[in-house]
Design an enzyme around this catalytic site. Structure first.
Site, short mmCIF file in Angstrom:
data_model
loop_
_atom_site.label_atom_id
_atom_site.label_comp_id
_atom_site.label_asym_id
_atom_site.label_seq_id
_atom_site.Cartn_x
_atom_site.Cartn_y
_atom_site.Cartn_z
CE LYS A 199 3.21 3.18 3.20
NZ LYS A 199 3.29 3.20 4.64
NE ARG B 36 -6.32 -19.51 3.72
CZ ARG B 36 -5.26 -20.12 4.28
NH1 ARG B 36 -4.92 -21.33 3.89
NH2 ARG B 36 -4.57 -19.52 5.23
CE1 TYR C 52 1.10 -0.18 4.38
CE2 TYR C 52 -0.11 1.89 4.40
CZ TYR C 52 0.77 1.01 4.99
OH TYR C 52 1.34 1.33 6.19
CD GLU D 232 9.81 1.62 10.56
OE1 GLU D 232 9.66 2.58 9.79
OE2 GLU D 232 9.72 0.44 10.19
CG HIS E 92 0.26 -21.09 2.57
ND1 HIS E 92 -0.84 -21.85 2.86
CD2 HIS E 92 0.59 -20.45 3.72
CE1 HIS E 92 -1.19 -21.68 4.13
NE2 HIS E 92 -0.33 -20.83 4.68
CG LEU F 267 8.49 2.29 4.79
CD1 LEU F 267 8.38 1.11 3.83
CD2 LEU F 267 7.11 2.86 5.07
NE ARG G 170 6.90 4.08 0.46
CZ ARG G 170 6.64 4.82 1.55
NH1 ARG G 170 7.60 5.04 2.43
NH2 ARG G 170 5.46 5.33 1.75
N1 PDD Z 1 2.77 4.96 7.46
N2 PDD Z 1 7.41 3.65 8.95
C1 PDD Z 1 6.27 2.95 8.94
C2 PDD Z 1 6.22 1.62 9.60
C3 PDD Z 1 5.12 3.50 8.31
O1 PDD Z 1 3.97 2.79 8.29
C4 PDD Z 1 5.20 4.78 7.73
C5 PDD Z 1 4.03 5.41 7.05
C6 PDD Z 1 6.43 5.46 7.77
C7 PDD Z 1 6.60 6.82 7.14
O2 PDD Z 1 6.54 6.73 5.74
P1 PDD Z 1 6.05 7.94 4.82
O3 PDD Z 1 6.86 9.12 5.20
O4 PDD Z 1 6.31 7.47 3.45
O5 PDD Z 1 4.58 8.14 5.12
C8 PDD Z 1 7.51 4.86 8.38
C9 PDD Z 1 1.58 5.36 6.76
C10 PDD Z 1 1.39 6.84 6.76
C11 PDD Z 1 0.38 4.59 7.31
O6 PDD Z 1 0.53 3.38 7.46
O7 PDD Z 1 -0.67 5.17 7.55
#
Ligand code: PDD
Length: 287
Positions: free
Chosen positions: A149, A100, A33, A182, A102, A207, A52
């Site tokens: 992501k 379904r 996403y 993070e 895996h 991330l 990304r």
């Molecule tokens: N989250 N680290 C994680 C685990 C994240 O889920 C996000 C963003 C970031 C920051 O990434 P960016 O600057 O590209 O938004 C870092 C989004 C906003 C969410 O899951 O809602």
């Protein structure tokens, strides 16, 4: 006015928008996403978010749901149909619908694409910036590929819930060596005792946030001394300033962590300065 979602080729009111029960996103969290901010009718950092998305898809060997120009047209339609001038949009791409199993389905299965959008209230963000937020620290219990992501966000959701129950707004993950990785949905920054702005390198354990990348451009442009290096929970607690970044919040000051006050307990000047210049430097694409 109902909110409108794009689901696999159709624009539907949220109440009618649905994905198949055998979608691999639902069965296996087999999808990725992106979340992008919209500000004053402009999409912020669209190219970096789409780059990304491409990377996440290719790491998981999921096909592109459509070409980039078509995808941008759909994004614009969703934003227009929802009358979003300030807000966010979400893009979810999954491997698609298959019986379904895996193992990945064969290449004839097409990926699913969902795009939704919502308006946000800038005054709520302004309030958090003025007061700062609270955070808690938690052991990082996620998988090894947090650089992708993916929609597999259960550990992150559990961490945010734990933060909420402790009266905080973010959970900050600590790795096995006591170093900060993070936030549950943000990247973490400190201003260290020498006044250097520090964030963890994006090679492993985090991330690579788009806001983080643009912020590094901002600090370079403003001449703010910046280093990408790992830092410990203890160094963070003793920092002159702590803040978190994400497309949803740009740059929120953190004034209390695990009940301990950071610096003088008020938002610091570096995050304020960066926030003031962020949108001048970020890419802006008209809806
Ligand atoms: N989250 N680290 C994680 C685990 C994240 O889920 C996000 C963003 C970031 C920051 O990434 P960016 O600057 O590209 O938004 C870092 C989004 C906003 C969410 O899951 O809602």
């Amino acid at each position: 006015m109902p909110r409108i979602a794009y689901v696999n080729g159709r624009y539907l009111p949220h109440g009618d928008a649905a994905v198949h029960i055998e979608d691999r996103g639902y069965q296996f969290a087999d999808g990725v996403y992106e979340v992008c901010e919209v500000r004053h009718g402009m999409i912020v950092d669209l190219t970096r978010h789409l780059n990304r998305l491409d990377r996440s898809l290719s790491e998981l060997r999921i096909a592109q749901p459509m070409g980039r120009p078509a995808l941008i047209q759909v994004i614009r339609q969703v934003l227009r149909r929802n009358h979003v001038r300030n807000g966010l949009f979400y893009m979810q791409v999954t491997r698609g619908v298959a019986r379904r199993d895996h193992v990945f389905p064969d290449a004839s299965v097409t990926p699913s694409l969902v795009i939704t959008a919502k308006s946000t209230d800038p005054s709520i963000i302004a309030r958090k910036n003025a007061l700062g937020i609270r955070a808690v620290t938690l052991p990082d219990n996620r998988w090894d590929r947090v650089d992708i992501k993916t929609v597999g966000l259960l550990p992150n959701a559990m961490a945010r819930q734990q933060a909420k129950e402790a009266g905080a707004q973010e959970a900050i993950y600590i790795d096995a060596e006591g170093m900060v990785t993070e936030g549950a949905a943000t990247n973490v920054w400190i201003v260290d005792k020498d006044g250097v702005l520090v964030t963890r390198p994006a090679e492993h354990g985090i991330l690579r946030g788009i806001t983080r990348t643009t912020l590094l451009d901002v600090t370079e442009r403003l001449g703010i001394p910046t280093a990408e290096r790992r830092f410990s929970r203890q160094e963070m607690l003793e920092a002159r300033e702590v803040f978190i970044t994400a497309a949803t919040s740009i740059c929120f000051p953190v004034v209390m962590i695990d009940g301990e006050t950071i610096a003088n307990g008020h938002p610091g000047g570096v995050s304020e300065k960066i926030r003031g210049h962020f949108f001048d430097i970020a890419e802006k694409t008209a809806i």
